[in-house]
Design an enzyme around this catalytic site. Structure first.
Site, PDB file in Angstrom:
ATOM      1  N   GLU A  50      -0.344  -9.410  -0.789  1.00  0.00           N
ATOM      2  CA  GLU A  50      -1.782  -9.794  -0.437  1.00  0.00           C
ATOM      3  C   GLU A  50      -2.513  -9.850  -1.708  1.00  0.00           C
ATOM      4  OE1 GLU A  50      -2.222  -6.234   2.461  1.00  0.00           O
ATOM      5  OE2 GLU A  50      -2.883  -8.103   3.642  1.00  0.00           O
ATOM      6  N   ALA A 104       0.944  -1.167   0.005  1.00  0.00           N
ATOM      7  CA  ALA A 104       0.084   0.018   0.098  1.00  0.00           C
ATOM      8  C   ALA A 104       0.795   1.103   0.016  1.00  0.00           C
ATOM      9  CB  ALA A 104      -0.892  -0.087   1.369  1.00  0.00           C
ATOM     10  N   GLY A 106       0.739  -5.243   0.794  1.00  0.00           N
ATOM     11  CA  GLY A 106      -0.523  -5.274  -0.096  1.00  0.00           C
ATOM     12  C   GLY A 106      -0.258  -6.024  -1.598  1.00  0.00           C
ATOM     13  N   GLU A 122       4.540  -5.378   7.072  1.00  0.00           N
ATOM     14  CA  GLU A 122       3.915  -4.503   7.935  1.00  0.00           C
ATOM     15  C   GLU A 122       4.428  -4.232   9.201  1.00  0.00           C
ATOM     16  OE1 GLU A 122       2.491  -6.800   5.795  1.00  0.00           O
ATOM     17  OE2 GLU A 122       0.959  -5.788   4.669  1.00  0.00           O
TER      18      GLU A 122
HETATM   19  N1  CO8 Z   1       4.638   3.391  -0.423  1.00  0.00           N
HETATM   20  C1  CO8 Z   1       5.175   4.511  -1.101  1.00  0.00           C
HETATM   21  N2  CO8 Z   1       6.334   4.664  -1.590  1.00  0.00           N
HETATM   22  C2  CO8 Z   1       7.120   3.615  -1.920  1.00  0.00           C
HETATM   23  C3  CO8 Z   1       6.857   2.526  -1.474  1.00  0.00           C
HETATM   24  C4  CO8 Z   1       5.487   2.361  -0.730  1.00  0.00           C
HETATM   25  N3  CO8 Z   1       4.901   1.034  -0.347  1.00  0.00           N
HETATM   26  N4  CO8 Z   1       7.688   1.673  -1.619  1.00  0.00           N
HETATM   27  C5  CO8 Z   1       8.554   2.197  -2.069  1.00  0.00           C
HETATM   28  N5  CO8 Z   1       8.234   3.399  -2.199  1.00  0.00           N
HETATM   29  C6  CO8 Z   1       9.066   4.518  -2.710  1.00  0.00           C
HETATM   30  C7  CO8 Z   1      10.235   4.985  -1.901  1.00  0.00           C
HETATM   31  O1  CO8 Z   1       9.759   5.956  -0.929  1.00  0.00           O
HETATM   32  C8  CO8 Z   1      11.262   5.830  -2.842  1.00  0.00           C
HETATM   33  O2  CO8 Z   1      10.814   6.900  -3.105  1.00  0.00           O
HETATM   34  P1  CO8 Z   1      12.008   8.084  -3.570  1.00  0.00           P
HETATM   35  O3  CO8 Z   1      12.617   7.618  -4.695  1.00  0.00           O
HETATM   36  O4  CO8 Z   1      10.951   9.345  -3.468  1.00  0.00           O
HETATM   37  O5  CO8 Z   1      12.635   8.029  -2.425  1.00  0.00           O
HETATM   38  C9  CO8 Z   1      10.808   4.796  -4.123  1.00  0.00           C
HETATM   39  O6  CO8 Z   1       9.538   4.225  -4.107  1.00  0.00           O
HETATM   40  C10 CO8 Z   1      11.960   3.795  -4.445  1.00  0.00           C
HETATM   41  O7  CO8 Z   1      12.105   3.145  -3.183  1.00  0.00           O
HETATM   42  P2  CO8 Z   1      13.469   2.838  -2.499  1.00  0.00           P
HETATM   43  O8  CO8 Z   1      14.588   3.854  -2.665  1.00  0.00           O
HETATM   44  O9  CO8 Z   1      13.178   2.323  -1.079  1.00  0.00           O
HETATM   45  O10 CO8 Z   1      14.104   1.441  -3.494  1.00  0.00           O
HETATM   46  P3  CO8 Z   1      14.913   0.387  -2.477  1.00  0.00           P
HETATM   47  O11 CO8 Z   1      15.485  -0.401  -3.869  1.00  0.00           O
HETATM   48  O12 CO8 Z   1      15.890   1.042  -1.785  1.00  0.00           O
HETATM   49  O13 CO8 Z   1      13.959  -0.517  -1.589  1.00  0.00           O
HETATM   50  C11 CO8 Z   1      11.877  -1.702  -1.183  1.00  0.00           C
HETATM   51  C12 CO8 Z   1      12.897  -1.298  -2.176  1.00  0.00           C
HETATM   52  C13 CO8 Z   1      12.817  -2.759  -0.346  1.00  0.00           C
HETATM   53  C14 CO8 Z   1      11.129  -2.250  -1.924  1.00  0.00           C
HETATM   54  C15 CO8 Z   1      11.605  -0.527  -0.188  1.00  0.00           C
HETATM   55  O14 CO8 Z   1      11.259   0.646  -1.159  1.00  0.00           O
HETATM   56  C16 CO8 Z   1      10.545  -0.777   0.790  1.00  0.00           C
HETATM   57  O15 CO8 Z   1      11.057  -1.333   1.816  1.00  0.00           O
HETATM   58  N6  CO8 Z   1       9.319  -0.277   0.629  1.00  0.00           N
HETATM   59  C17 CO8 Z   1       8.124  -0.564   1.446  1.00  0.00           C
HETATM   60  C18 CO8 Z   1       7.665  -1.796   1.439  1.00  0.00           C
HETATM   61  C19 CO8 Z   1       6.633  -1.969   2.435  1.00  0.00           C
HETATM   62  O16 CO8 Z   1       6.773  -1.732   3.789  1.00  0.00           O
HETATM   63  N7  CO8 Z   1       5.498  -2.492   2.144  1.00  0.00           N
HETATM   64  C20 CO8 Z   1       4.328  -2.630   2.864  1.00  0.00           C
HETATM   65  C21 CO8 Z   1       3.572  -1.536   3.024  1.00  0.00           C
HETATM   66  S1  CO8 Z   1       2.171  -1.486   4.069  1.00  0.00           S
HETATM   67  C22 CO8 Z   1       0.944  -2.466   3.285  1.00  0.00           C
HETATM   68  O17 CO8 Z   1       1.209  -2.626   2.329  1.00  0.00           O
HETATM   69  C23 CO8 Z   1      -0.043  -2.700   4.102  1.00  0.00           C
HETATM   70  C24 CO8 Z   1      -1.396  -3.128   3.165  1.00  0.00           C
HETATM   71  C25 CO8 Z   1      -2.832  -3.144   3.901  1.00  0.00           C
HETATM   72  C26 CO8 Z   1      -3.080  -1.729   4.109  1.00  0.00           C
HETATM   73  C27 CO8 Z   1      -4.587  -1.693   4.632  1.00  0.00           C
HETATM   74  C28 CO8 Z   1      -5.196  -0.399   4.802  1.00  0.00           C
HETATM   75  C29 CO8 Z   1      -4.959   0.469   5.907  1.00  0.00           C
END
Ligand code: CO8
Length: 263
Positions: A117, A69, A114, A137
């Site tokens: 999921e 998400a 997500g 998460e």
């Molecule tokens: N949301 C928003 N932005 C994101 C997300 C995300 N999930 N993932 C990556 N990005 C963005 C980064 O902020 C970054 O932006 P910027 O270039 O502006 O800094 C860009 O994408 C590139 O990402 P990274 O620089 O972090 O790239 P890396 O190669 O270093 O890392 C990863 C890749 C490992 C995938 C890392 O980006 C990461 O850990 N992302 C988050 C993963 C995560 O935690 N996902 C779970 C989110 S929570 C969720 O999904 C809950 C679902 C249910 C919600 C229910 C509703 C309430």
């Protein structure tokens, strides 16, 4: 379906196979409210369109399927807003799971939170060797909200699901295959051709039988075993009324390939 109607997803049609590509590469294809809504509308259109026999969902680029998400939205969420958001997401994933036609997740990179999921709501999952899956998460101080706690434990078992959910660890495609979280792993360069091959093969199968199989498995798993058996038998009776049943059995006896019409 008007392609202009979508900003965050791309739709491609090739015969009976529709491919949806989540297209927010700047945030690794994270799902925000608009993207979820576009996905919902696309799935409703596929459900209505008898010409669509199978669907592929993938992410744009070669780095990410869906990185979860959108954390920008999550970070400012209120309790009621969070609940509504979770329920909207659950509704879209339910639509995918019960579309009545096979939906293949072509996991081309990160399938986290997500994203994992959504992949689990798909009928089948094909992953690139380079894919990474997980439910991180807990590292954000939250829990899955698109039914990940439920689908993961049903798909790979309670103990393995609790380990992934509580550690928040990312796992490789090979490990996901070992756990039963994905069906197949292929070299990254072959992911889309493999997914298309599988989708086209499934698209030639009897559509009503495919719908009833998906229904019998999905709904049957929510029922006590005797009720699920009765449900299966009822669907068996219904499928026995179809032209496709007559065509499939006649084609076998006449030693020719069946031509299913979905009638
Ligand atoms: N949301 C928003 N932005 C994101 C997300 C995300 N999930 N993932 C990556 N990005 C963005 C980064 O902020 C970054 O932006 P910027 O270039 O502006 O800094 C860009 O994408 C590139 O990402 P990274 O620089 O972090 O790239 P890396 O190669 O270093 O890392 C990863 C890749 C490992 C995938 C890392 O980006 C990461 O850990 N992302 C988050 C993963 C995560 O935690 N996902 C779970 C989110 S929570 C969720 O999904 C809950 C679902 C249910 C919600 C229910 C509703 C309430």
């Amino acid at each position: 379906m008007s392609l202009d109607a979508f900003h965050n997803i791309l739709i491609d049609r090739d015969g009976g196979v529709a491919t949806v590509t989540i297209n927010r590469p700047k945030v690794l294809n994270a799902l925000d409210t608009q993207t979820l809504d576009e996905l919902r509308r696309a799935m409703l259109a596929f459900r209505r369109d008898d010409g669509v026999r199978a669907v592929i969902v993938t992410g744009s680029g070669d780095k990410s399927f869906i990185a979860g998400a959108d954390i920008n939205e999550l970070s400012v969420q209120t309790p009621t807003g969070g609940r509504d958001h979770a329920m909207r997401g659950q509704h879209v994933l339910d639509l995918i799971e019960n579309l009545g036609k096979p939906v293949i997740a072509a996991i081309n990179g990160y399938a986290l939170g997500g994203g994992c999921e959504l992949a689990m709501a798909c009928t089948l999952r094909v992953a690139a060797e380079t894919a990474k899956l997980g439910q991180p998460e807990i590292n954000l101080g939250i829990i899955p909200g698109y039914a990940g706690t439920q689908r993961l434990s049903r798909l790979i078992g309670r103990g393995r699901a609790l380990e992934l959910l509580l550690t928040g660890d990312q796992i490789s495609a090979a490990e996901a295959l070992r756990l039963g979280l994905v069906n197949r792993v292929v070299p990254a360069a072959e992911l889309m051709s493999e997914a298309r091959k599988l989708a086209h093969a499934l698209a030639t199968k009897a559509p009503i039988a495919a719908r009833y199989i998906i229904d019998a498995v999905n709904r049957g798993l929510q029922m006590p075993f005797p009720d699920a058996q009765a449900f299966e038998a009822t669907l068996f009776g219904l499928v026995s009324t179809t032209d496709d049943m007559r065509e499939g059995t006649a084609a076998f006896l006449e030693k020719r390939k069946a031509e299913f019409k979905g009638k």
